[in-house]
Design an enzyme around this catalytic site. Structure first.
Site, PDB file in Angstrom:
ATOM      1  N   GLU A  70      12.880 -32.917  18.135  1.00 45.93           N
ATOM      2  CA  GLU A  70      12.123 -32.909  16.898  1.00 45.93           C
ATOM      3  C   GLU A  70      13.111 -32.022  16.081  1.00 45.93           C
ATOM      4  O   GLU A  70      13.426 -30.982  16.237  1.00 45.93           O
ATOM      5  CB  GLU A  70      10.677 -32.254  16.921  1.00 45.93           C
ATOM      6  N   ARG A  79      11.492 -29.013   9.900  1.00 39.40           N
ATOM      7  CA  ARG A  79      11.431 -27.757   9.413  1.00 39.40           C
ATOM      8  C   ARG A  79      10.009 -27.044   9.095  1.00 39.40           C
ATOM      9  O   ARG A  79       9.145 -27.775   8.350  1.00 39.40           O
ATOM     10  CB  ARG A  79      12.418 -27.563   8.070  1.00 39.40           C
ATOM     11  N   LEU A 118      24.367 -23.856   1.813  1.00 35.46           N
ATOM     12  CA  LEU A 118      25.407 -23.141   1.386  1.00 35.46           C
ATOM     13  C   LEU A 118      24.963 -21.737   0.818  1.00 35.46           C
ATOM     14  O   LEU A 118      25.408 -21.359  -0.378  1.00 35.46           O
ATOM     15  CB  LEU A 118      26.435 -23.755   0.577  1.00 35.46           C
ATOM     16  N   HIS A 119      23.632 -21.310   1.074  1.00 35.79           N
ATOM     17  CA  HIS A 119      22.927 -20.232   0.307  1.00 35.79           C
ATOM     18  C   HIS A 119      23.247 -18.934   1.064  1.00 35.79           C
ATOM     19  O   HIS A 119      22.549 -18.958   2.176  1.00 35.79           O
ATOM     20  CB  HIS A 119      21.508 -20.535   0.109  1.00 35.79           C
ATOM     21  N   CYS A 164      13.944 -21.669  15.856  1.00 34.00           N
ATOM     22  CA  CYS A 164      14.957 -22.406  16.330  1.00 34.00           C
ATOM     23  C   CYS A 164      16.270 -21.824  16.497  1.00 34.00           C
ATOM     24  O   CYS A 164      16.908 -21.940  17.397  1.00 34.00           O
ATOM     25  CB  CYS A 164      14.584 -23.831  15.493  1.00 34.00           C
ATOM     26  N   LYS A 191      17.419 -18.937  19.119  1.00 36.88           N
ATOM     27  CA  LYS A 191      17.564 -19.293  20.314  1.00 36.88           C
ATOM     28  C   LYS A 191      18.142 -20.382  20.848  1.00 36.88           C
ATOM     29  O   LYS A 191      18.713 -20.581  21.900  1.00 36.88           O
ATOM     30  CB  LYS A 191      16.040 -19.371  20.776  1.00 36.88           C
TER      31      LYS A 191
HETATM   32  P1  NAD Z   1       4.680 -22.848  19.644  1.00 34.30           P
HETATM   33  O1  NAD Z   1       4.816 -21.762  20.362  1.00 34.30           O
HETATM   34  O2  NAD Z   1       4.115 -22.794  18.114  1.00 34.30           O
HETATM   35  O3  NAD Z   1       3.792 -23.988  20.321  1.00 34.30           O
HETATM   36  C1  NAD Z   1       3.705 -24.192  21.806  1.00 34.30           C
HETATM   37  C2  NAD Z   1       2.286 -24.344  22.139  1.00 34.30           C
HETATM   38  O4  NAD Z   1       2.257 -24.500  23.541  1.00 34.30           O
HETATM   39  C3  NAD Z   1       1.457 -22.882  22.208  1.00 34.30           C
HETATM   40  O5  NAD Z   1       0.362 -22.997  21.418  1.00 34.30           O
HETATM   41  C4  NAD Z   1       1.175 -22.830  23.881  1.00 34.30           C
HETATM   42  O6  NAD Z   1      -0.083 -22.131  23.944  1.00 34.30           O
HETATM   43  C5  NAD Z   1       1.252 -24.230  24.208  1.00 34.30           C
HETATM   44  N1  NAD Z   1       1.388 -24.277  25.792  1.00 34.30           N
HETATM   45  C6  NAD Z   1       2.469 -23.699  26.620  1.00 34.30           C
HETATM   46  N2  NAD Z   1       2.054 -24.468  27.834  1.00 34.30           N
HETATM   47  C7  NAD Z   1       1.113 -25.144  27.864  1.00 34.30           C
HETATM   48  C8  NAD Z   1       0.568 -25.954  28.818  1.00 34.30           C
HETATM   49  N3  NAD Z   1       1.111 -26.123  29.948  1.00 34.30           N
HETATM   50  N4  NAD Z   1      -0.580 -26.944  28.273  1.00 34.30           N
HETATM   51  C9  NAD Z   1      -0.804 -26.736  27.061  1.00 34.30           C
HETATM   52  N5  NAD Z   1      -0.433 -25.947  25.939  1.00 34.30           N
HETATM   53  C10 NAD Z   1       0.564 -25.278  26.469  1.00 34.30           C
HETATM   54  O7  NAD Z   1       6.068 -23.543  19.713  1.00 34.30           O
HETATM   55  P2  NAD Z   1       6.822 -24.583  18.563  1.00 34.30           P
HETATM   56  O8  NAD Z   1       7.133 -23.784  17.413  1.00 34.30           O
HETATM   57  O9  NAD Z   1       5.783 -25.648  18.385  1.00 34.30           O
HETATM   58  O10 NAD Z   1       7.800 -25.112  19.677  1.00 34.30           O
HETATM   59  C11 NAD Z   1       7.720 -26.077  20.654  1.00 34.30           C
HETATM   60  C12 NAD Z   1       8.917 -26.617  20.992  1.00 34.30           C
HETATM   61  O11 NAD Z   1       9.740 -27.343  19.828  1.00 34.30           O
HETATM   62  C13 NAD Z   1      10.073 -25.480  21.376  1.00 34.30           C
HETATM   63  O12 NAD Z   1      10.924 -26.049  22.180  1.00 34.30           O
HETATM   64  C14 NAD Z   1      11.038 -25.531  19.925  1.00 34.30           C
HETATM   65  O13 NAD Z   1      12.352 -25.175  20.018  1.00 34.30           O
HETATM   66  C15 NAD Z   1      11.140 -27.130  19.484  1.00 34.30           C
HETATM   67  N6  NAD Z   1      11.008 -27.180  18.128  1.00 34.30           N
HETATM   68  C16 NAD Z   1      10.480 -25.945  17.153  1.00 34.30           C
HETATM   69  C17 NAD Z   1      10.300 -26.422  15.913  1.00 34.30           C
HETATM   70  C18 NAD Z   1       9.716 -25.307  14.805  1.00 34.30           C
HETATM   71  O14 NAD Z   1      10.228 -25.299  13.674  1.00 34.30           O
HETATM   72  N7  NAD Z   1       8.883 -24.488  15.307  1.00 34.30           N
HETATM   73  C19 NAD Z   1      11.398 -27.507  15.173  1.00 34.30           C
HETATM   74  C20 NAD Z   1      11.993 -28.414  16.166  1.00 34.30           C
HETATM   75  C21 NAD Z   1      11.774 -28.288  17.495  1.00 34.30           C
END
Ligand code: NAD
Length: 447
Positions: A162, A165, A264-265, A274, A277
């Protein structure tokens, strides 16, 4: 259209679930966090994300979007199961896959017909293979004890990273630059295209590839953007030493089509859930493969230094920091989100308070999260909904996050509120000429 389960109803899971329902799929979002599910069932949105409430409300009313804390219930009735749980950093920088493993094993314990398991979480190269193995192990246990016949619970694993943003997540999910589908199986690819059919009709480009390449695309994209930010921050720092102005430099290089004007800001360094990590996890993958990624490693180091450089900038301008009061506007890692994960404001505020500063902080959406993240320094920080209240009798004003409402501040009013008219504009949203005309001592980045 498909029946879909989303495991993990966080930023990515909730937005993906709501938008996939909007595309016409029937979606059940699952989360372990019962409070989150209860809020969603009541029609409340647990995160700050513009436009998301409308999509959730619309699709819940149409009965296309449901919420549950029961993974078996959601997975049993869905053909496509997305894993969208967190992949936080481990001690050594690698992505912690324990949430992904738990989800995969839980699926393996209950499926009894063909399913597509989609890795939506950002996961290291090779994870699709691990997910497959975890499911197989759980299925084998059931076959062994006679609960399931061999071949009854067939599945394919797809990597579908995914790129949304935070702050623009609904727009990004519904108008993506591309959809990446990583699988070697035609059957899975066809069903995935059906899940995203609305986008296919809009001629969104599809990148069809193997799972490893799909996983690498996500890390390489984030690492590239992080490198771009650290690069412009370093050039900005050099501008400060040489008399060049980063705003003109960024414009001058950004007009080059090969470079592009985005990212470029200069500023106080990147943060968020993201880039920090994912760059660390990619570095770990490089080291494990005996192929260190020196450019990404340098970008990470430069980013850490950039946050500290902001504190030095403030200290150099104010002289001693001990006993000073500083107003900080903007806590979230970027505007339009309440997300504080690895926000530069955290490093800056902790460093200021360690030097004896009292901080008065304001943010439109992140105060609740900032309070618990900064509870160890609670005695040195006060929070305000109203940015002008935060400024009362402060010795300086620091803009850390460029929320829209901080772009047009009333500086006549601010001059009366502050004990000295000093502005640190860490996002370069004002101009030196204007601020000096208003009688402010103005400090920006790269000018
Ligand atoms: P988040 O912490 O907001 O959400 C994760 C959710 O998963 C939590 O609510 C947690 O309670 C739940 N969870 C964990 N284990 C579970 C299980 N076994 N069953 C049911 N629910 C469970 O995380 P996020 O920001 O949404 O990120 C999720 C993934 O997407 C990560 O790998 C992240 O790197 C990726 N990602 C995030 C973004 C972003 O902008 N936040 C963008 C692209 C990709």
């Amino acid at each position: 259209m498909a029946s879909v389960a989303i495991i993990g109803t966080g930023y990515v899971g909730l937005v993906s679930g709501a938008c996939l329902a909007d595309f016409g799929n029937t979606v059940t979002c699952v989360d372990l966090d019962k409070n989150k599910i209860d809020l969603l069932k009541k029609g409340e949105i647990p995160i700050y994300e513009p436009g998301l409430a409308d999509v959730v409300t619309r699709n819940t009313a149409l009965n296309r979007l449901r919420f549950t804390d029961s993974l078996p219930e959601a997975a049993a009735k869905s053909e496509v199961i997305f894993i969208a749980v967190g992949t936080p950093p481990s001690e050594d920088g690698s992505a912690d896959l324990s949430y992904v493993e738990n989800a995969a094993r839980a699926i393996g314990r209950i499926i009894n017909s063909y399913k597509i398991i989609v890795d939506k979480s950002t996961v290291p190269i090779g994870t699709a293979g691990k997910v497959k193995r975890w499911l197989k192990e759980e299925i084998a246990k059931r076959v062994e004890c006679g609960d399931l016949k061999e071949g009854e619970a067939d599945f394919d694993v797809v990597s579908n990273p995914e790129f949304l943003r935070e702050g623009a997540a609904v727009q990004d999910f519904t108008h993506p630059d591309r959809i990446v589908i990583g699988t070697d199986k035609e059957r899975a690819r066809t069903i995935m295209k059906d899940v995203y059919r609305s986008l296919y009709l809009n001629e969104t480009p599809y990148i069809e590839t193997n799972p490893e390449s799909a996983e690498m695309i996500k890390y390489a994209a984030n690492a590239f953007l992080a490198v771009k930010i650290s690069f412009i921050n370093e050039i900005a720092n050099l501008c400060e030493k040489t008399g060049a102005d980063i705003r003109d430099v960024a414009k001058g290089i950004g007009r080059d089509g090969r470079i592009g004007g985005k990212f470029l800001h200069p500023g106080p360094g990147y943060g968020g859930s993201c880039f920090p990590k994912d760059t660390r996890a990619l570095v770990r993958t490089g080291r494990d493969a005996a192929f260190p990624l020196s450019i990404v490693e340098a970008a990470i180091l430069a980013n850490e230094e950039q946050k500290n450089r902001m504190v030095i900038k403030i200290e150099n301008a104010l002289g001693t920091l001990h006993g000073k009061t500083i107003a900080v506007l903007g806590l979230s890692f970027k505007p339009n989100t309440g997300d504080m994960r690895e926000a530069p404001s955290l490093t800056i505020i902790r460093a200021l308070t360690a030097k004896g500063v009292r901080v008065r902080a304001a943010d439109p959406a992140a105060i609740a999260e900032a309070k618990w993240r900064l509870k160890s320094i609670a005695a040195s920080i006060e929070f305000f909904e109203d940015e002008y209240e935060a400024m009362a009798a402060a010795d300086a004003l620091v803009i850390v996050t460029e929320w829209n409402q901080y772009r047009n501040l009333d500086f006549d009013r601010i001059k009366k509120l502050l004990s000295a008219p000093v502005l640190f504009d860490l996002r370069n949203i004002y101009t030196r000429k204007d601020m000096e005309e208003k009688g402010f001592s103005y400090h920006a980045v790269g000018q």
